[in-house]
Design a protein around this motif. Structure first.
Motif, PDB file in Angstrom:
ATOM      1  N   LYS A 100       0.806  -1.215   0.000  1.00 51.72           N
ATOM      2  CA  LYS A 100       0.000   0.000   0.000  1.00 51.72           C
ATOM      3  C   LYS A 100       0.845   1.274   0.000  1.00 51.72           C
ATOM      4  O   LYS A 100       0.380   2.320  -0.441  1.00 51.72           O
ATOM      5  CB  LYS A 100      -0.903   0.026   1.230  1.00 51.72           C
ATOM      6  CG  LYS A 100      -1.920  -1.087   1.286  1.00 51.72           C
ATOM      7  CD  LYS A 100      -2.744  -0.931   2.549  1.00 51.72           C
ATOM      8  CE  LYS A 100      -3.402  -2.209   2.972  1.00 51.72           C
ATOM      9  NZ  LYS A 100      -4.090  -2.059   4.249  1.00 51.72           N
ATOM     10  N   LYS A 101       2.083   1.197   0.536  1.00 46.16           N
ATOM     11  CA  LYS A 101       2.915   2.399   0.652  1.00 46.16           C
ATOM     12  C   LYS A 101       4.299   2.164   0.064  1.00 46.16           C
ATOM     13  O   LYS A 101       4.990   1.219   0.443  1.00 46.16           O
ATOM     14  CB  LYS A 101       3.065   2.795   2.127  1.00 46.16           C
ATOM     15  CG  LYS A 101       1.775   3.211   2.780  1.00 46.16           C
ATOM     16  CD  LYS A 101       2.006   3.589   4.227  1.00 46.16           C
ATOM     17  CE  LYS A 101       0.704   3.922   4.925  1.00 46.16           C
ATOM     18  NZ  LYS A 101       0.917   4.209   6.338  1.00 46.16           N
ATOM     19  N   PHE A 102       4.677   3.062  -0.847  1.00 48.35           N
ATOM     20  CA  PHE A 102       6.004   3.020  -1.460  1.00 48.35           C
ATOM     21  C   PHE A 102       6.333   4.411  -1.974  1.00 48.35           C
ATOM     22  O   PHE A 102       5.457   5.263  -2.110  1.00 48.35           O
ATOM     23  CB  PHE A 102       6.069   1.979  -2.581  1.00 48.35           C
ATOM     24  CG  PHE A 102       4.905   1.999  -3.525  1.00 48.35           C
ATOM     25  CD1 PHE A 102       4.890   2.837  -4.626  1.00 48.35           C
ATOM     26  CD2 PHE A 102       3.811   1.176  -3.303  1.00 48.35           C
ATOM     27  CE1 PHE A 102       3.808   2.857  -5.493  1.00 48.35           C
ATOM     28  CE2 PHE A 102       2.725   1.184  -4.167  1.00 48.35           C
ATOM     29  CZ  PHE A 102       2.727   2.028  -5.266  1.00 48.35           C
ATOM     30  N   ASP A 103       7.611   4.658  -2.230  1.00 43.55           N
ATOM     31  CA  ASP A 103       8.046   5.974  -2.685  1.00 43.55           C
ATOM     32  C   ASP A 103       9.245   5.802  -3.614  1.00 43.55           C
ATOM     33  O   ASP A 103       9.941   4.791  -3.553  1.00 43.55           O
ATOM     34  CB  ASP A 103       8.418   6.857  -1.496  1.00 43.55           C
ATOM     35  CG  ASP A 103       8.568   8.320  -1.881  1.00 43.55           C
ATOM     36  OD1 ASP A 103       8.036   8.734  -2.931  1.00 43.55           O
ATOM     37  OD2 ASP A 103       9.238   9.060  -1.133  1.00 43.55           O
ATOM     38  N   ALA A 104       9.482   6.798  -4.433  1.00 42.62           N
ATOM     39  CA  ALA A 104      10.595   6.755  -5.372  1.00 42.62           C
ATOM     40  C   ALA A 104      11.231   8.126  -5.515  1.00 42.62           C
ATOM     41  O   ALA A 104      10.539   9.132  -5.494  1.00 42.62           O
ATOM     42  CB  ALA A 104      10.101   6.272  -6.732  1.00 42.62           C
ATOM     43  N   LYS A 105      12.534   8.122  -5.630  1.00 44.15           N
ATOM     44  CA  LYS A 105      13.288   9.332  -5.956  1.00 44.15           C
ATOM     45  C   LYS A 105      13.936   9.032  -7.304  1.00 44.15           C
ATOM     46  O   LYS A 105      14.681   8.070  -7.450  1.00 44.15           O
ATOM     47  CB  LYS A 105      14.327   9.616  -4.885  1.00 44.15           C
ATOM     48  CG  LYS A 105      13.688   9.933  -3.544  1.00 44.15           C
ATOM     49  CD  LYS A 105      14.661  10.566  -2.612  1.00 44.15           C
ATOM     50  CE  LYS A 105      14.101  10.825  -1.224  1.00 44.15           C
ATOM     51  NZ  LYS A 105      12.714  10.880  -1.045  1.00 44.15           N
ATOM     52  N   ILE A 106      13.607   9.891  -8.283  1.00 45.88           N
ATOM     53  CA  ILE A 106      13.952   9.597  -9.669  1.00 45.88           C
ATOM     54  C   ILE A 106      14.741  10.734 -10.308  1.00 45.88           C
ATOM     55  O   ILE A 106      14.379  11.897 -10.170  1.00 45.88           O
ATOM     56  CB  ILE A 106      12.661   9.361 -10.486  1.00 45.88           C
ATOM     57  CG1 ILE A 106      11.851   8.249  -9.846  1.00 45.88           C
ATOM     58  CG2 ILE A 106      12.986   9.059 -11.938  1.00 45.88           C
ATOM     59  CD1 ILE A 106      10.413   8.239 -10.291  1.00 45.88           C
ATOM     60  N   ALA A 107      15.786  10.367 -11.040  1.00 41.31           N
ATOM     61  CA  ALA A 107      16.538  11.306 -11.879  1.00 41.31           C
ATOM     62  C   ALA A 107      16.783  10.567 -13.188  1.00 41.31           C
ATOM     63  O   ALA A 107      17.763   9.840 -13.324  1.00 41.31           O
ATOM     64  CB  ALA A 107      17.840  11.710 -11.206  1.00 41.31           C
ATOM     65  N   PHE A 108      15.849  10.696 -14.125  1.00 41.60           N
ATOM     66  CA  PHE A 108      15.919   9.952 -15.382  1.00 41.60           C
ATOM     67  C   PHE A 108      16.066  10.893 -16.557  1.00 41.60           C
ATOM     68  O   PHE A 108      15.287  11.814 -16.724  1.00 41.60           O
ATOM     69  CB  PHE A 108      14.659   9.097 -15.555  1.00 41.60           C
ATOM     70  CG  PHE A 108      14.659   8.307 -16.826  1.00 41.60           C
ATOM     71  CD1 PHE A 108      15.400   7.143 -16.922  1.00 41.60           C
ATOM     72  CD2 PHE A 108      13.934   8.729 -17.925  1.00 41.60           C
ATOM     73  CE1 PHE A 108      15.413   6.407 -18.099  1.00 41.60           C
ATOM     74  CE2 PHE A 108      13.940   8.005 -19.100  1.00 41.60           C
ATOM     75  CZ  PHE A 108      14.681   6.837 -19.190  1.00 41.60           C
TER      76      PHE A 108
END
Length: 191
Positions: A52-60
């Protein structure tokens, strides 16, 4: 019931791995349009769950995918298989040991363009303090300002000590778990 718990834990771990491979720092994850699901088998019968809970830090950077960085984290305590008894077991020490390891993470080490919106994301998946190198095939599609990353990551739950103790017996709960993810992202340039 114990087998169901084992399966849920494995699937959850896989879900963490898959999502981690897709998340990079400058872009943003849209949780309401994203999902991390897992599937395992108990006595040959498929069991499904999700986080139910997740997060992402993205530099694409689509023009230079090799310079991309992804960090993905999953709240292991958010794993659910939709049954109270099973969901109560997943946070325990034999499964996710949420008290000691509240998150599973993925950190990319390499992103390679394969053409046609397909990428290979390599990195380290860490679940319950166990770090393993994984390679994840990811497909990116775009609709308006939203880029959707999808993929499937097969994992072995015992590699991450998910379903430890009495749950190590794979005749009841299979070692194989499949994590499927769909991550909606904003801020990604044209691919």
């Amino acid at each position: 019931m114990k087998h169901l718990f084992k399966t849920t834990a494995v699937v959850a771990a896989l879900g963490v791995a898959a999502i981690s491979n897709l998340a990079l720092a400058d872009q943003a994850l849209v949780p309401a349009q994203s999902a991390v699901n897992f599937e395992a088998k108990q006595m040959g019968v498929p069991l499904k769950g999700h986080f139910k809970k997740f997060d992402a830090k993205i530099a694409f950077d689509a023009a230079k995918p090799e310079a991309s960085k992804i960090h993905f984290s999953i709240d292991t305590g958010s794993a659910t298989m939709g049954a109270k008894e099973t969901d109560a077991e997943l946070p325990k020490a034999d499964w996710f040991n949420v008290a000691k390891f509240p998150q599973a993470t993925f950190d990319s080490s390499a992103v390679k363009a394969l053409g046609g919106g397909k990428f290979q994301v390599d990195g380290t998946l860490t679940i319950k303090g166990n770090a393993q190198k994984v390679s994840l095939p990811v497909t990116l599609t775009q609709s308006g300002a939203t880029t959707t990353a999808t993929g499937t990551l097969p994992l072995k739950r015992l590699t991450f000590k998910i379903g430890d103790g009495d749950w190590k017996d794979t005749s009841m709960v299979a070692d194989e778990v499949t994590v499927q993810f769909k991550l909606a992202l904003t801020g990604v340039g044209k691919i």
